[in-house]
Motif scaffolding. Structure first.
Motif, mmCIF file in Angstrom:
data_model
loop_
_atom_site.group_PDB
_atom_site.id
_atom_site.type_symbol
_atom_site.label_atom_id
_atom_site.label_comp_id
_atom_site.label_asym_id
_atom_site.label_seq_id
_atom_site.Cartn_x
_atom_site.Cartn_y
_atom_site.Cartn_z
ATOM 1 N N ALA A 164 0.842 -1.210 0.000
ATOM 2 C CA ALA A 164 0.000 0.000 0.000
ATOM 3 C C ALA A 164 0.870 1.251 0.000
ATOM 4 C CB ALA A 164 -0.901 -0.012 1.226
ATOM 5 N N ALA A 165 1.880 1.279 0.901
ATOM 6 C CA ALA A 165 2.687 2.487 1.041
ATOM 7 C C ALA A 165 3.331 2.847 -0.288
ATOM 8 C CB ALA A 165 3.768 2.260 2.102
ATOM 9 N N ARG A 166 3.891 1.836 -0.968
ATOM 10 C CA ARG A 166 4.579 2.156 -2.233
ATOM 11 C C ARG A 166 3.547 2.668 -3.235
ATOM 12 N NH1 ARG A 166 7.429 -2.490 -1.292
ATOM 13 N NH2 ARG A 166 6.363 -3.708 -2.865
ATOM 14 N N GLY A 209 -2.784 13.877 3.836
ATOM 15 C CA GLY A 209 -2.486 13.316 5.148
ATOM 16 C C GLY A 209 -2.491 11.806 5.169
ATOM 17 N N GLN A 210 -3.382 11.192 4.417
ATOM 18 C CA GLN A 210 -3.447 9.720 4.403
ATOM 19 C C GLN A 210 -2.174 9.116 3.850
ATOM 20 O OE1 GLN A 210 -5.215 7.638 5.809
ATOM 21 N NE2 GLN A 210 -6.741 9.083 6.598
ATOM 22 N N VAL A 249 6.557 13.772 6.658
ATOM 23 C CA VAL A 249 6.330 15.151 6.198
ATOM 24 C C VAL A 249 7.493 15.623 5.324
ATOM 25 C CG1 VAL A 249 6.102 17.565 6.935
ATOM 26 C CG2 VAL A 249 4.803 15.768 8.106
ATOM 27 N N MET A 250 8.734 15.240 5.686
ATOM 28 C CA MET A 250 9.887 15.643 4.875
ATOM 29 C C MET A 250 9.783 15.078 3.461
ATOM 30 S SD MET A 250 13.959 14.922 5.303
ATOM 31 C CE MET A 250 13.718 13.168 5.406
ATOM 32 N N LEU A 270 -0.958 16.057 10.118
ATOM 33 C CA LEU A 270 0.200 15.918 9.228
ATOM 34 C C LEU A 270 0.041 16.830 8.012
ATOM 35 C CD1 LEU A 270 0.682 12.016 9.187
ATOM 36 C CD2 LEU A 270 2.265 13.687 10.189
ATOM 37 N N ALA A 271 -1.179 16.843 7.467
ATOM 38 C CA ALA A 271 -1.433 17.664 6.269
ATOM 39 C C ALA A 271 -1.289 19.150 6.597
ATOM 40 C CB ALA A 271 -2.824 17.357 5.727
#
Ligand SMILES: [Zn+2]
Length: 428
Positions: free
Chosen positions: A29-31, A41-42, A161-162, A301-302
């Motif tokens: 999922a992350a990739r 944010g998600q 965030v970076m 985060l967003a």
């Protein structure tokens, strides 16, 4: 010596090879999220989940898991279009850890380059976040592994965030003149800012002027839109710039000339570089096995990413430089947050000019809780010595050891009260 240090084919690189294989199994999922460019944010929360997942075992320094986390971040940098820094063949810079039973163990900073252009092509800004954390958690016997420290807030959130800033700033071609940006994911922060120090000694930073360093550490728990911005005292232009950028965001900013906390910006500031430090504040799960991704706020985060993007964009496109202002040293690595031997367990509120250290709470089961300290107290003295601020408290704690009983004075309900507190070693 090849300028961009990478460990030779010793045990470290075998470790490295093993790690790469382990990570390829990381949640697809992350990739996928990164691949389709969704920047909200998600998507950042997915990166937090990936870095704080069991596979990465709390990203302890000197472990295969930490090197595996570096592989993941390197792929995110590649997906954002970042190149290896000038003089480097890879988006890595390896170094050997020191001290604390880590002597010689391999560690890796992940570095991604976004070139400058126009009149600012030779100017350089560093945007950084550490990815290492505390690793496995030991059981009551202090020997057997009984879980791990996820470090979702500290500091998977800062890395997430970076990476988002890298995606957005690198893709943004609107400004004719823009500084070069080095994005840096540091190892070794939890063991004395070793990664930041190594990065300053190595290509591409060694011998090069840096306009400013923006550090993101623990930015995933935004509450009441309150964001702490530290390091403003390192250049007179920073406070008005930050307030100006915030006009469009309306965050509740807690501004400080110091840094509140010993994170990687301290090493850059000590090297004479202006710094900015973003932080969403302390919480009871700090440095505990409960610092999990479920507590990280995607909306927060967003908000932080949007603000940080505009702040960074202002810094890398302004024609004027940021003159460095020497100021009282920012908190050195250690203090309540680092390697102090004595643990009190207070949660600072970080509001400035409280005439002491205002507490937003105490850690469950801590010496402070057992002694009866509570949220709202303003800690004004220890053993009769005045506590003016957090740095002062950290310094006093360094002078005392675990097992010692000290008298702590607080202001509460308009009066002063003394409490006898038996300090302990910080639980591992
Ligand atoms: Zn941290």
């Amino acid at each position: 010596m090849h300028p961009c240090r990478r460990m030779t084919r010793g045990p470290g690189s075998l470790l490295l090879a093993a790690s790469a294989a382990a990570v390829l199994a990381a949640p697809a999922a992350a990739r996928a999220v990164d691949a389709d460019g969704d920047g909200d944010g998600q998507a950042m929360l997915e990166r937090v989940r990936t870095l704080s997942a069991e596979e990465l075992q709390g990203r302890g320094n000197g472990t295969a898991a930490a090197l595996a986390a570096a592989d993941t971040i390197e792929r995110w940098f590649a997906a954002a279009g970042l190149a290896p820094p000038p003089g480097c063949a890879q988006r890595f810079s390896d170094f050997a850890l020191g001290g604390q039973g880590l002597d010689g163990r391999p560690a890796r900073n992940v570095l991604g380059w976004s070139p400058g252009r126009g009149a600012l092509v030779d100017e350089l800004v560093v945007i950084g976040a550490h990815y290492d954390h505390l690793g496995p958690a030991l059981g009551p016997d202090g020997a057997t592994v009984a879980g791990f420290y996820p470090g979702a807030e500290d500091n998977a959130s800062g890395v997430a965030v970076m990476v988002e800033l890298a995606r957005r700033l690198h893709a943004d071609a609107t400004a004719t003149d823009r500084c070069a940006i080095l994005f840096a994911a540091f190892a070794g922060e939890e063991v004395g800012l070793q990664g930041a120090a190594a990065a300053l000694r190595a290509v591409p930073l060694s011998g090069r002027r840096v306009r400013l360093m923006l550090n993101l550490d623990s930015v995933g728990r935004l509450r009441g839109d309150r964001l702490y911005v530290g390091g403003l005292g390192s250049s007179p232009r920073l406070r008005p710039l930050v307030q100006d950028v915030n006009r469009a965001h309306g965050l509740v900013l807690e501004l400080s000339d110091g840094g509140w906390d010993a994170s990687d910006h301290v090493a850059f500031n000590a090297a004479g570089i202006p710094v900015l430090f973003l932080f969403t504040g302390a919480h009871p799960q700090y440095h505990s096995v409960a610092d999990r991704w479920e507590l990280v706020e995607p909306r927060g985060l967003a908000r932080v990413a949007d603000f940080a993007r505009d702040l960074a964009a202002a810094v890398v496109t302004t024609a004027d430089d940021f003159p460095y202002a020497t100021q009282a040293a920012l908190p050195s690595a250690g203090g309540e947050r680092g390697q102090t031997r004595a643990w009190l367990g207070t949660i600072p509120d970080f509001v400035e000019n409280a005439g002491g250290v205002k507490l937003s709470g105490v850690m469950p089961g801590s010496p402070a809780e057992e002694a009866g300290l509570a949220a709202g107290d303003v800690l004004v003295a220890m053993e009769g010595s005045v506590v003016a601020d957090l740095a002062g408290l950290s310094a006093l704690l360094q002078a005392h050891g675990a097992g010692e009983t000290v008298t702590v004075t607080v202001e509460r309900d308009g009066g002063r009260r003394d409490f006898a507190v038996t300090l302990r070693a910080r639980p591992r």
